[in-house]
Scaffold this motif. Structure first.
Motif, PDB file in Angstrom:
ATOM      1  N   GLY A 118       3.000   9.935  -8.311  1.00  0.00           N
ATOM      2  CA  GLY A 118       3.310   8.688  -7.627  1.00  0.00           C
ATOM      3  C   GLY A 118       4.321   8.770  -6.684  1.00  0.00           C
ATOM      4  N   GLY A 119       5.293   9.639  -6.640  1.00  0.00           N
ATOM      5  CA  GLY A 119       6.242   9.662  -5.479  1.00  0.00           C
ATOM      6  C   GLY A 119       6.888  10.995  -5.528  1.00  0.00           C
ATOM      7  N   THR A 120       8.224  10.970  -5.070  1.00  0.00           N
ATOM      8  CA  THR A 120       8.769  12.280  -4.712  1.00  0.00           C
ATOM      9  C   THR A 120      10.438  12.363  -5.126  1.00  0.00           C
ATOM     10  N   GLU A 121      10.712  13.666  -5.554  1.00  0.00           N
ATOM     11  CA  GLU A 121      12.309  13.561  -5.827  1.00  0.00           C
ATOM     12  C   GLU A 121      12.699  14.936  -5.273  1.00  0.00           C
ATOM     13  N   THR A 122      13.948  14.914  -4.758  1.00  0.00           N
ATOM     14  CA  THR A 122      14.402  16.223  -4.109  1.00  0.00           C
ATOM     15  C   THR A 122      15.802  16.466  -4.889  1.00  0.00           C
ATOM     16  N   ALA A 176       0.870  -1.222  -0.008  1.00  0.00           N
ATOM     17  CA  ALA A 176       0.069  -0.006   0.268  1.00  0.00           C
ATOM     18  C   ALA A 176       0.931   1.345  -0.013  1.00  0.00           C
ATOM     19  N   GLY A 177       0.313   2.309  -0.375  1.00  0.00           N
ATOM     20  CA  GLY A 177       1.017   3.549  -0.439  1.00  0.00           C
ATOM     21  C   GLY A 177       0.304   4.495  -1.170  1.00  0.00           C
ATOM     22  N   GLY A 178      -0.103   5.704  -0.481  1.00  0.00           N
ATOM     23  CA  GLY A 178      -0.772   6.808  -0.943  1.00  0.00           C
ATOM     24  C   GLY A 178       0.009   7.632  -2.128  1.00  0.00           C
ATOM     25  N   LEU A 179      -0.945   8.167  -3.047  1.00  0.00           N
ATOM     26  CA  LEU A 179      -0.088   9.229  -3.954  1.00  0.00           C
ATOM     27  C   LEU A 179       0.070  10.439  -3.488  1.00  0.00           C
ATOM     28  N   TYR A 180       0.817  11.316  -4.276  1.00  0.00           N
ATOM     29  CA  TYR A 180       1.494  12.411  -3.708  1.00  0.00           C
ATOM     30  C   TYR A 180       0.805  13.419  -4.487  1.00  0.00           C
ATOM     31  N   ILE A 181       0.501  14.796  -3.617  1.00  0.00           N
ATOM     32  CA  ILE A 181      -0.031  15.938  -3.977  1.00  0.00           C
ATOM     33  C   ILE A 181       1.247  16.965  -3.888  1.00  0.00           C
ATOM     34  N   GLY A 182       1.519  17.743  -5.119  1.00  0.00           N
ATOM     35  CA  GLY A 182       2.287  18.875  -4.959  1.00  0.00           C
ATOM     36  C   GLY A 182       2.611  19.465  -6.421  1.00  0.00           C
TER      37      GLY A 182
END
Length: 488
Positions: free
Chosen positions: A163-167, A144-150
């Protein structure tokens, strides 16, 4: 050998077509036409919605989950689903690995972007398709794992589902949904609606319309673009062509952006005037709003070009004027003006300017510099302007800035504001096409707004200067020499 009763088969076929064609937006039945596996997934989600195990939230609620002041994407951690209707299509190659959804097939109030790892998504997410996005799914392997809002790019203000993040050195952004995430979360229903474009004037378009399918009437391309094509071959990726529409004595303008991968890039720009419909988006760096076409089928500029008013045909008198000379230095702007601080602690004050472009004059100034506020939103709203007395009314002013660094000043009009601070947020405010000083203007220069035509409006109106800044963008804006002119 098995035989077929063609009469019964035909009747069954006609009945099935009738059932599908009569499906309404609130009918949760899912036909086999979108695929058995996807049918099962959506049926399961809709059953959980009906049972109260999953909540349906609006696109506005999803966008509100992202805190732009922190610039950190939000990971969804509750069982929620958002529904929208596809407005964009990559059929012509003008969109790439992205889909925009608005909250209604007609008269939408908001929209959102979804970034994908898939090309040619039009085969699955056709324009008008009703799509449910499960924002906190359980995958087929039990994970499981929620999607991202940004934001896909820091500071571009285009709120996106990823679907994920990067920095990197600029901050943290959302990344594309993987194929597995897309299959598990983006579920089509059987409904495909006709998307009715939201009809707007060019100067009414704002960031609130990003992702919506809109139509602008009476549009033409700039005079100097005659004989050119949608795409400039000297460009690498995208070409912007300036569109214009007559607004009194001046043009309102907006850019149309075309990708080098679009299949209509070599088509000639039309030289007439007429409606154009497309998706409101932003430039890659997020600096300005643009219009992006799904197809040139949405361009119908076959009428004669518009004609600006000739100023020599008009004589004017001043019905309202404000030059702030009556205020003492550093005094809060008050009296007939409404000085409303929506967020933060800074309001509009009077200052004496030493600018070479306006020396010794009292002006109205707003700045969030050294305020310590995470966010500043400050309004300066004019006294009532009666727009029913004369056939033509025009508004003009001058503006200047210092270290504007991304803070923003907007010129807005309302004909339904009730005159109270509380009523500011609930009133309808529409952008006006007056020229506001650009960020790169020398700080001692003053920029004339041009004559802003108020004749499209009627009744008692108020004109507002709305300043927006955050802790990283704290520049100064100044205004002066405000007038309402009426035709004699």
């Amino acid at each position: 050998m098995k035989t077929i009763n063609f009469k019964n088969y035909l009747l069954a076929l006609l009945a099935s077509v009738a059932i599908v064609s009569c499906v309404q937006d609130d009918d949760f039945s899912v036909p086999e036409s979108v695929g058995a596996e996807e049918n099962r997934a959506l049926t399961d989600v809709l059953s959980q919605i009906e049972a109260g195990a999953i909540n349906v939230v609006s696109i506005s609620e999803v966008k509100a989950m992202y805190d732009s002041s922190s610039e950190m994407p939000f990971q969804v951690d509750t069982n929620i689903v958002v529904k929208g209707y596809v407005t964009s299509s990559d059929l012509t190659g003008n969109f790439y690995k992205e889909v925009y959804l608005q909250d209604s097939p007609e008269n939408p109030t908001t929209a959102i972007k979804v970034i994908l790892s898939q090309v040619d998504s039009y085969n699955r997410f056709n324009k008008g398709r009703e799509v449910y996005i499960n924002l906190n799914p359980t995958y087929s392997d039990g994970s499981a794992g929620g999607l991202y809002i940004g934001e896909e790019r820091v500071g571009n203000e285009v709120i996106t589902i990823g679907g994920g993040t990067e920095t990197d050195q600029y901050g943290t952004t959302v990344t594309s949904l993987s194929q597995n995430q897309m299959n598990a979360t983006m579920l089509r229903s059987e409904v495909s609606q006709d998307i009715t474009p939201l009809n707007l004037k060019m100067y009414e378009i704002s960031s609130d319309h990003i992702g919506m399918f809109v139509q602008i009437d009476n549009v033409e391309f700039e005079d100097n673009l005659a004989g050119l094509r949608y795409f400039d071959p000297s460009e690498d990726y995208d070409t912007q062509r300036t569109m214009q529409t007559c607004t009194g004595f001046f043009y309102s303008t907006m850019n149309l952006e075309t990708s080098s991968f679009s299949n209509f890039k070599n088509a000639l720009l039309p030289e007439g005037n007429g409606p154009i419909a497309g998706i409101v988006t932003k430039t890659y760096d997020g600096s300005s709003l643009i219009l992006t076409l799904n197809s040139t089928d949405d361009v119908n500029m076959d009428s004669a070009r518009c004609v600006l008013y000739d100023i020599n045909d008009f004589t004017f008198t001043t019905s309202f004027e404000e030059n702030f000379q009556s205020y003492s230095n550093n005094a809060e702007i008050s009296g007939d003006w409404t000085n409303y601080v929506e967020e933060g602690s800074r309001n509009w004050i009077s200052r004496t300017t030493t600018d070479t472009g306006n020396p010794g004059s009292k002006i109205a100034q707003i700045s969030a510099y050294n305020s310590g506020d995470a966010s500043t939103i400050s309004w300066l709203i004019s006294p009532t302007i009666d727009l029913d007395v004369n056939e033509f009314e025009f508004f003009e002013f001058e503006s200047s800035n210092s270290f504007s660094d991304g803070s923003e000043l907007e010129l807005l009009i309302s004909t339904d504001w009730d005159g109270t601070d509380v009523g500011v947020s609930s009133a309808t405010w529409t952008s006006l096409p007056g020229t506001i000083v650009p960020d790169d203007t020398y700080y001692k220069d003053w920029i004339y707004s041009g004559l802003v035509d108020l004749s499209p409006y009627s009744g008692n109106a108020h004109i507002a200067f709305k300043y927006t800044a955050n802790s990283g963008n704290t520049g100064t804006y100044e205004i002066d020499n405000i007038k309402v002119l009426v035709q004699n």
